[in-house]
Design a protein around this motif. Structure first.
Motif, PDB file in Angstrom:
ATOM      1  N   ALA A 184       0.826  -1.204   0.000  1.00  0.00           N
ATOM      2  CA  ALA A 184       0.000   0.000   0.000  1.00  0.00           C
ATOM      3  C   ALA A 184       0.859   1.253   0.000  1.00  0.00           C
ATOM      4  N   THR A 185       1.933   1.241   0.789  1.00  0.00           N
ATOM      5  CA  THR A 185       2.860   2.360   0.826  1.00  0.00           C
ATOM      6  C   THR A 185       4.152   1.889   1.471  1.00  0.00           C
ATOM      7  N   PHE A 186       5.145   2.765   1.516  1.00  0.00           N
ATOM      8  CA  PHE A 186       6.424   2.374   2.117  1.00  0.00           C
ATOM      9  C   PHE A 186       7.117   3.599   2.697  1.00  0.00           C
ATOM     10  N   LEU A 187       8.123   3.337   3.517  1.00  0.00           N
ATOM     11  CA  LEU A 187       8.930   4.383   4.133  1.00  0.00           C
ATOM     12  C   LEU A 187      10.375   3.894   4.137  1.00  0.00           C
ATOM     13  N   THR A 188      11.298   4.776   3.790  1.00  0.00           N
ATOM     14  CA  THR A 188      12.696   4.381   3.662  1.00  0.00           C
ATOM     15  C   THR A 188      13.562   5.073   4.711  1.00  0.00           C
ATOM     16  N   PHE A 189      14.431   4.286   5.342  1.00  0.00           N
ATOM     17  CA  PHE A 189      15.429   4.797   6.270  1.00  0.00           C
ATOM     18  C   PHE A 189      16.810   4.667   5.632  1.00  0.00           C
ATOM     19  N   PRO A 190      17.754   5.538   5.995  1.00  0.00           N
ATOM     20  CA  PRO A 190      19.095   5.454   5.397  1.00  0.00           C
ATOM     21  C   PRO A 190      19.935   4.301   5.904  1.00  0.00           C
ATOM     22  N   ASN A 191      19.523   3.703   7.021  1.00  0.00           N
ATOM     23  CA  ASN A 191      20.268   2.585   7.605  1.00  0.00           C
ATOM     24  C   ASN A 191      19.365   1.364   7.746  1.00  0.00           C
ATOM     25  N   PRO A 192      19.944   0.180   7.924  1.00  0.00           N
ATOM     26  CA  PRO A 192      19.128  -1.025   8.117  1.00  0.00           C
ATOM     27  C   PRO A 192      18.187  -0.885   9.314  1.00  0.00           C
ATOM     28  N   ILE A 193      17.007  -1.462   9.193  1.00  0.00           N
ATOM     29  CA  ILE A 193      16.089  -1.535  10.325  1.00  0.00           C
ATOM     30  C   ILE A 193      16.610  -2.615  11.265  1.00  0.00           C
ATOM     31  N   THR A 194      16.812  -2.264  12.526  1.00  0.00           N
ATOM     32  CA  THR A 194      17.288  -3.252  13.495  1.00  0.00           C
ATOM     33  C   THR A 194      16.156  -3.844  14.323  1.00  0.00           C
ATOM     34  N   SER A 195      15.050  -3.110  14.467  1.00  0.00           N
ATOM     35  CA  SER A 195      13.887  -3.668  15.156  1.00  0.00           C
ATOM     36  C   SER A 195      12.651  -2.866  14.768  1.00  0.00           C
ATOM     37  N   MET A 196      11.500  -3.528  14.849  1.00  0.00           N
ATOM     38  CA  MET A 196      10.209  -2.861  14.666  1.00  0.00           C
ATOM     39  C   MET A 196       9.169  -3.634  15.461  1.00  0.00           C
ATOM     40  N   GLU A 197       8.512  -2.945  16.383  1.00  0.00           N
ATOM     41  CA  GLU A 197       7.457  -3.561  17.179  1.00  0.00           C
ATOM     42  C   GLU A 197       6.202  -2.704  17.097  1.00  0.00           C
ATOM     43  N   LEU A 198       5.051  -3.354  17.209  1.00  0.00           N
ATOM     44  CA  LEU A 198       3.777  -2.647  17.225  1.00  0.00           C
ATOM     45  C   LEU A 198       3.398  -2.330  18.666  1.00  0.00           C
ATOM     46  N   SER A 199       3.202  -1.054  18.979  1.00  0.00           N
ATOM     47  CA  SER A 199       2.638  -0.632  20.265  1.00  0.00           C
ATOM     48  C   SER A 199       1.133  -0.490  20.067  1.00  0.00           C
ATOM     49  N   VAL A 200       0.393  -1.495  20.510  1.00  0.00           N
ATOM     50  CA  VAL A 200      -1.045  -1.542  20.236  1.00  0.00           C
ATOM     51  C   VAL A 200      -1.765  -0.360  20.866  1.00  0.00           C
ATOM     52  N   GLN A 201      -1.402  -0.038  22.129  1.00  0.00           N
ATOM     53  CA  GLN A 201      -2.127   1.023  22.828  1.00  0.00           C
ATOM     54  C   GLN A 201      -1.879   2.397  22.210  1.00  0.00           C
ATOM     55  N   THR A 202      -0.645   2.655  21.756  1.00  0.00           N
ATOM     56  CA  THR A 202      -0.351   3.973  21.175  1.00  0.00           C
ATOM     57  C   THR A 202      -0.605   4.015  19.676  1.00  0.00           C
ATOM     58  N   LYS A 203      -0.919   2.834  19.094  1.00  0.00           N
ATOM     59  CA  LYS A 203      -1.171   2.714  17.659  1.00  0.00           C
ATOM     60  C   LYS A 203       0.025   3.225  16.843  1.00  0.00           C
ATOM     61  N   ARG A 204       1.214   2.875  17.330  1.00  0.00           N
ATOM     62  CA  ARG A 204       2.449   3.296  16.673  1.00  0.00           C
ATOM     63  C   ARG A 204       3.348   2.087  16.427  1.00  0.00           C
ATOM     64  N   LEU A 205       4.131   2.188  15.370  1.00  0.00           N
ATOM     65  CA  LEU A 205       5.252   1.276  15.175  1.00  0.00           C
ATOM     66  C   LEU A 205       6.473   1.929  15.812  1.00  0.00           C
TER      67      LEU A 205
END
Length: 319
Positions: A184-205
Motif C-alpha cells: 500500500a505504501t512504504f517508508l525508507t530509512f538510510p540505515n538497516p532496520i534493526t527492530s520494529m514492534e507494534l505498540s497496540v495502545q499507542t497505535k504506533r510502530l
C-alpha cells in the motif's frame, strides 16, 4: 531529604544462549498477562506476568529468533533458524503445526483473530499462512517473481485484519494490503532496520535504525512520525503503553538499559546485564519493562521502583 528507591530487577533464568526477542500478550480481564522469550538455544519460554516460568516449547532444531502470542494467549507462533515457523498450544506446550521455509525465519506475527500468520526472514520474502488450512501453500506478498525486500526481513507485524507491515535490513518499511497481497505504501530509512514492534495502545510502530528511534503511525495516515537521534545505536525500543511519556532501549555496544523521555533526554541508565542488550519491551499495563541479553538472562524492571507489584513487595516509606 527524599530519596527515590533504586530499581532492583527480577532475574528470569533458564535460557542457555543469547535472548533474541521478548513479547507480551495483551492485558487479560484479570489484569494479568504473559511474557514469551525467544533464544538462540532454540527453546522459547512462556512466563507469568510475575516472571515465573510456566513452560518451554520444545521442538525447534535451531535458534528461535521471534515468538509472538495470540491476543487470548492460547497460541504462540515461533520463527527459527531451522527453516520453520511453528504454531503452539500454550496450555499443553504441543506444536500444532510446522510451516517449512527455504531459509532462516527471523520474524513472525499472528492475526488478532488467530486465523493467519505472517513470516519473514533471510529469504527476503513475506509469507501469509492460513491456519484453517495449515497444509496449504502459503501466499507470498508482492508481485510474483519478486522479493518484497532486498535484504533480510527483520520484522513483521499485524496491524489489523487488512494490514500487515514488514521491515528489512534494506532500510525499507512496507505496509501491505492483506486482501490483495500488494503493497500500500512504504517508508525508507538510510540505515538497516534493526527492530520494529507494534505498540497496540499507542497505535504506533516503534522502529530502530542506526542511531534513530522512530514512532510511526501504525496505519498510513497524515499524522507525523516522531523521530529522535540518539548518541548510540539502539538495538530495540519500546514506548510506555499508557503514559506515552518515555521509552526504553537496549544497545549491543554496552550492557545497559536506558530510559528516555519523548524528547530524547536520557532519564535513567540501568545496569545489571553482563552482555549486550538485544531486546526490550514494556508490559501491557506499563508497570514493567523487560530486557534480554547476550548472556542468556532476562531482567524485569519496575517503571515505579518501590511500588508493590507482582513479586516486588514494595517500599512503604519510599526511601
Amino acid at each position: 531529604m527524599i530519596t527515590h528507591p533504586k530499581s532492583v530487577p527480577l532475574v528470569a533464568p533458564g535460557h542457555t544462549r543469547p535472548v533474541t526477542h521478548l513479547s507480551f500478550s495483551p492485558l487479560f480481564e484479570d489484569n494479568t498477562y504473559l511474557l514469551v522469550s525467544s533464544c538462540k538455544d532454540g527453546n522459547p519460554m512462556l512466563r507469568e506476568w510475575t516472571g515465573d516460568w510456566i513452560g518451554t516449547f520444545i521442538g525447534h532444531k535451531g535458534a528461535v529468533w521471534c515468538t509472538k502470542l495470540s491476543p487470548d494467549g492460547a497460541r504462540a507462533v515461533t520463527g527459527s533458524a531451522d527453516f520453520t515457523a511453528k504454531i503452539w498450544d500454550t496450555y499443553t506446550g504441543d506444536a500444532l503445526h510446522s510451516f517449512p521455509h527455504n531459509h532462516i525465519v527471523r520474524t513472525v506475527a499472528i492475526s488478532r483473530t488467530y486465523s493467519h500468520i505472517l513470516t519473514g526472514g533471510q529469504e527476503k520474502k513475506v509469507r501469509i499462512f492460513d491456519l484453517a488450512r495449515p497444509d496449504a501453500e502459503a501466499d507470498l506478498l508482492g508481485d510474483p517473481g519478486t522479493t518484497p525486500h532486498e535484504k533480510t526481513v527483520k520484522s513483521v507485524v499485524w496491524v489489523d485484519e487488512q494490514t500487515g507491515v514488514s521491515a528489512g535490513e534494506d532500510g525499507i518499511i512496507k505496509w501491505w494490503d492483506l486482501r490483495t497481497r500488494k503493497p500500500a505504501t512504504f517508508l525508507t530509512f538510510p540505515n538497516p532496520i534493526t527492530s520494529m514492534e507494534l505498540s497496540v495502545q499507542t497505535k504506533r510502530l516503534v522502529v530502530t535504525s542506526g542511531e534513530t528511534v522512530a514512532f510511526i503511525p501504525a496505519l498510513p495516515s497524515p499524522a507525523p512520525t516522531h523521530s529522535l537521534h540518539l548518541p548510540y545505536s539502539p538495538s530495540s525500543a519500546s514506548i510506555h503503553p499508557i503514559l506515552h511519556d518515555r521509552f526504553v532501549t537496549g544497545n549491543l555496544a554496552d550492557e545497559w538499559v536506558r530510559v528516555h523521555g519523548m524528547n530524547g533526554e536520557e532519564k535513567e541508565v540501568l545496569k545489571g546485564h553482563h552482555g549486550p542488550v538485544h531486546c526490550v519491551e514494556f508490559s501491557p499495563d506499563g508497570e514493567v519493562y523487560t530486557s534480554g541479553s547476550g548472556m542468556c538472562t532476562i531482567r524485569l524492571w519496575q517503571t515505579t521502583p518501590g511500588k508493590a507489584y507482582g513479586l516486588w513487595q514494595g517500599n512503604a516509606n519510599g526511601g
